[in-house]
Enzyme design. Structure first.
Site, PDB file in Angstrom:
ATOM      1  N   GLU A 209       0.818  -1.217   0.000  1.00 53.21           N
ATOM      2  CA  GLU A 209       0.000   0.000   0.000  1.00 53.21           C
ATOM      3  C   GLU A 209       0.854   1.271   0.000  1.00 53.21           C
ATOM      4  OE1 GLU A 209      -2.846  -0.411   3.179  1.00 53.21           O
ATOM      5  OE2 GLU A 209      -3.982  -1.949   2.092  1.00 53.21           O
TER       6      GLU A 209
ATOM      7  N   GLU B 278      -5.221  -8.748  -0.197  1.00 52.96           N
ATOM      8  CA  GLU B 278      -6.054  -8.436   0.966  1.00 52.96           C
ATOM      9  C   GLU B 278      -7.486  -8.253   0.493  1.00 52.96           C
ATOM     10  OE1 GLU B 278      -4.971  -5.155   3.456  1.00 52.96           O
ATOM     11  OE2 GLU B 278      -2.830  -5.677   3.487  1.00 52.96           O
TER      12      GLU B 278
END
Length: 278
Positions: free
Chosen positions: A57, A199
């Site tokens: 991220e 995820e």
């Protein structure tokens, strides 16, 4: 097993340093290269059950469209990562599967025309067939966030089975999920780059809606089944929290399963077992 550099680019984390909009890119890149050199050397003889992912991220911390030169810096980190692992040697680094994310592991900003560049893999082992990739693309999927991640009881239901329209988001339902994962397949999968949804999941809002776990299970089943449809792998985000707003599926202290229904839904989505009613 997967090893990644997780959270080093979060400005909200103390001592974070992998900051793509920092002016000190020379120092950052050197530190990043040394980190991956040490990791790759340490695990050089682990077989192909071990995957390395370059970062997690990574973005400026500001949501919205990617900015330059930050995206260019992220692309550079990915290239440094691939080159460093490949050059580390050992029995397996030259042919190891490597996982590469784009801006904030966001599907639109990775598959769309926002600046993502696939790294070259020119130092990989000659034992890898020339027409075979050893790079995978990493994305995360939490749409719609008001259902999956917001610490609020406003949105507790998801999908066509929802019984209360006021509790279901106005977007991010089954059709959106299919379109997003198809976008990854059409952009990268057809070129031989495997896709990993590294995820996904929805947090626990049963304190606001006793039926919430049913919709969490429906969501997990849909993500897994849709990913399978497009030949993509999925990894559920279990953050270890099993209470209110937690994503956990089991208690890490007692080892007790706390969300068997969601686990059943995941297995059903994979075609590995029947779902049980919640």
């Amino acid at each position: 097993m997967l090893i990644n550099m997780h959270g080093d680019g979060y400005k909200t984390v103390s001592n974070s340093w992998l900051i793509c909009d920092s002016s000190n890119q020379t120092t950052i890149r050197a530190k990043y290269q040394k980190n991956w050199q040490q990791i790759a050397n340490k695990f050089q003889n682990y077989d192909q059950h071990l995957i390395f992912e370059s970062m997690n991220e990574e973005f400026t911390g500001q949501y919205g469209n990617p900015t330059q030169p930050c995206y260019s810096n992220i692309n550079s980190y990915n290239q440094i990562f691939v080159d460093t692992v490949r050059k580390a040697g050992g029995n397996n680094n030259g042919s190891r599967w490597l996982l590469i994310p784009g801006w904030n592991t966001n599907i639109d900003y990775t598959a769309g025309n926002y600046g993502f560049t696939l790294p070259t893999d020119k130092y990989r082992s000659s034992s890898v067939p020339g027409n075979e990739q050893r790079i995978m693309i990493s994305v995360h999927y939490y749409d719609p966030w008001d259902f999956t991640g917001a610490d609020s009881g406003a949105s507790t239901q998801w999908g066509r089975a929802a019984t209360n329209p006021s509790k279901r988001s106005t977007w991010g339902q089954e059709d959106h999920l299919d379109a997003q994962l198809k976008k990854m397949h059409d952009t990268f999968g057809v070129k031989g780059y495997p896709i990993v949804v590294g995820e996904y999941g929805a947090n626990d809002k049963t304190s606001s809606d006793s039926s919430n776990n049913k919709y969490r299970a429906n969501y997990a089943h849909a993500v897994v089944a849709t990913a399978k449809k497009y030949g993509e792998a999925t990894i559920y985000w279990d953050n270890g929290a099993t209470g209110q707003y937690g994503f956990g599926l089991f208690d890490r202290r007692s080892y007790a399963v706390t969300q068997q229904g969601i686990i059943n839904a995941i297995m059903s989505g994979l075609g590995g077992g029947a779902r049980s009613a919640m």
